[in-house]
Design a protein around this motif. Sequence first.
Motif, PDB file in Angstrom:
ATOM      1  N   PRO A   5       8.418   2.508   5.073  1.00  0.00           N
ATOM      2  CA  PRO A   5       8.633   1.228   5.756  1.00  0.00           C
ATOM      3  C   PRO A   5       9.707   0.240   4.945  1.00  0.00           C
ATOM      4  N   LEU A   6       9.489   0.052   3.618  1.00  0.00           N
ATOM      5  CA  LEU A   6      10.132  -0.742   2.784  1.00  0.00           C
ATOM      6  C   LEU A   6      11.460  -0.277   2.521  1.00  0.00           C
ATOM      7  N   LEU A   7      11.472   1.015   2.069  1.00  0.00           N
ATOM      8  CA  LEU A   7      12.880   1.661   1.969  1.00  0.00           C
ATOM      9  C   LEU A   7      13.967   1.697   3.146  1.00  0.00           C
ATOM     10  N   ARG A   8      13.187   2.054   4.330  1.00  0.00           N
ATOM     11  CA  ARG A   8      13.792   1.894   5.621  1.00  0.00           C
ATOM     12  C   ARG A   8      14.464   0.563   5.910  1.00  0.00           C
ATOM     13  N   SER A   9      13.578  -0.530   5.538  1.00  0.00           N
ATOM     14  CA  SER A   9      14.219  -1.682   5.905  1.00  0.00           C
ATOM     15  C   SER A   9      15.256  -2.143   4.937  1.00  0.00           C
ATOM     16  N   VAL A  10      15.208  -1.782   3.647  1.00  0.00           N
ATOM     17  CA  VAL A  10      16.234  -2.170   2.849  1.00  0.00           C
ATOM     18  C   VAL A  10      17.589  -1.204   3.188  1.00  0.00           C
ATOM     19  N   MET A  11      17.341  -0.191   3.243  1.00  0.00           N
ATOM     20  CA  MET A  11      18.671   0.801   3.721  1.00  0.00           C
ATOM     21  C   MET A  11      19.158   0.481   4.936  1.00  0.00           C
ATOM     22  N   GLY A  12      18.374  -0.063   6.103  1.00  0.00           N
ATOM     23  CA  GLY A  12      18.822  -0.276   7.255  1.00  0.00           C
ATOM     24  C   GLY A  12      19.326  -1.638   7.272  1.00  0.00           C
ATOM     25  N   ASN A  13      18.923  -2.481   6.684  1.00  0.00           N
ATOM     26  CA  ASN A  13      19.390  -3.970   6.353  1.00  0.00           C
ATOM     27  C   ASN A  13      20.935  -3.997   5.982  1.00  0.00           C
ATOM     28  N   LEU A  14      21.012  -3.011   4.668  1.00  0.00           N
ATOM     29  CA  LEU A  14      22.369  -2.875   3.902  1.00  0.00           C
ATOM     30  C   LEU A  14      23.503  -2.168   5.016  1.00  0.00           C
ATOM     31  N   LEU A  15      22.913  -1.316   5.586  1.00  0.00           N
ATOM     32  CA  LEU A  15      23.700  -0.935   6.602  1.00  0.00           C
ATOM     33  C   LEU A  15      24.212  -1.688   7.786  1.00  0.00           C
TER      34      LEU A  15
ATOM     35  N   PRO B 204       0.710  -1.323  -0.194  1.00  0.00           N
ATOM     36  CA  PRO B 204      -0.070   0.052   0.139  1.00  0.00           C
ATOM     37  C   PRO B 204       0.932   1.341  -0.110  1.00  0.00           C
ATOM     38  N   GLN B 205       0.334   2.309  -0.745  1.00  0.00           N
ATOM     39  CA  GLN B 205       1.112   3.384  -0.862  1.00  0.00           C
ATOM     40  C   GLN B 205       1.014   4.604   0.070  1.00  0.00           C
ATOM     41  N   GLY B 206       0.358   4.125   1.519  1.00  0.00           N
ATOM     42  CA  GLY B 206       0.027   4.831   2.405  1.00  0.00           C
ATOM     43  C   GLY B 206       1.236   5.854   2.947  1.00  0.00           C
ATOM     44  N   GLN B 207       2.276   5.451   3.808  1.00  0.00           N
ATOM     45  CA  GLN B 207       3.294   6.117   4.269  1.00  0.00           C
ATOM     46  C   GLN B 207       4.416   6.433   3.377  1.00  0.00           C
TER      47      GLN B 207
END
Length: 436
Positions: A324-334, A280-283
């Motif tokens: 949420p998804l972009l934060r998870s991608v960037m956070g996991n790579l860091l 969903p494109q909410g946040q």
Amino acid sequence: MDIKHSLKQRIVIVFALMSALVAGVFAVGIIATVHVVEKRLTAINMSGNLHRLLKLDNVEEWRHRPEKGELFYADDGASDLAMADDLRGLPLGFQEFFRGKRAYYAMVASVGERHYVLLRDQRSFAKRERILFGVVLIGFILSVLLAVLLGRLLASRVMAPVSSLAGQVRHRDQLLELAPVLANGYARDEVGALARSFDETLGRLRAALGREKLFTSDVSHELRTPLMVLATSCELLLEYPRLDERSRTQVQRISKATAGMNQLVETFLLLARTEGKNAPQGQRGTLSQIADELLEVWRAPIEEKNLTFIYEPCDEAKGLYNEPLLRSVMGNLLRNAWHYTDTGFIRLTLHAHGFTVEDSGIGIPLEKQQAMFQPFVRGDEQRGEGLGLGLSLVQRICGNQHWTVTLTSREPAGCRFTVVLEAPGQVSVCAVWARA
């Protein structure tokens, strides 16, 4: 080269080959039969003509009585009926005879010591055979073309139920609980049996999806409460003044692990709810906003390992993405870079429509690169922390959002993860580069 055809094309090809074989056998049979029958009728006709000539009382009539296209010779006849030397050695009966390039049918008979020969030119027969061969060849070609045409028509009709069934199976509504039964629309034949098999398989799949939805709902309810209790307890313990340094370090590790687990649970739940379609494109949020948030989270842990944390922002990174998804991608790579880097630096670089995470870590052997994005695969098994789910989660999120993951290695050591997102208003593309 292995050439693969569709089922419809294979039906047409088999139909055409079968028709070509049958038409070819009939064509050869017709030509051979006509040739044999014509030769036999010619022998009978010439035998009758020769005996009719021999019954004539007036020998002078011999030169006038042969049929058109026939020549009559006698071994003691007049000069114009005299038998040439090449005819004297012919055996009795019907046979083929050649004079140079010209072919004749010859009928040889004898009365007492005298021999008689009746010749018939084969040019008229050859002409009729050429016409017959042309007609048969045209008929063969037309029959093959007609077979291809009928094959396409019949294949379309035969494949129509299969194509209809494939379209129904592909339709996403078949996974709904109230989806109609497929087998009711088909006869009790092979296609109907296939439809019944699909009904059974889809029924099991719907049941599995139902169990998964219940599981995600239970996980959402059951895990959030203990994680919140852990996080709150850690905050209270860190405020306790008599906590020694070693205990404080352990509590901080618990707090950090709790925060990471909470983020991991939220991301997995979101992916489970949106599997097979976009989230969903909410946040929504920009790259810069998410990078600034993660900068506050990861700067301290990175610098505690005596690593240099380099952050290169980009003023053009203004696109809005699933936060949420972009934060998870960037956070996991860091997190991945922090976990596998002991000396050197970690660099986060923003681009107009993506970002790059680089490190000077230990890297990953070449033979493990292809497997790094599979669940529970870790770069260094000797390191005690981590379950090997970070890069797998990154790949799943990128696939869900239609991003692309491109992977390259750094020299002399380390790796570079480049995530390319979509430009605002365009379809997203993502590339992840596996640790090498």
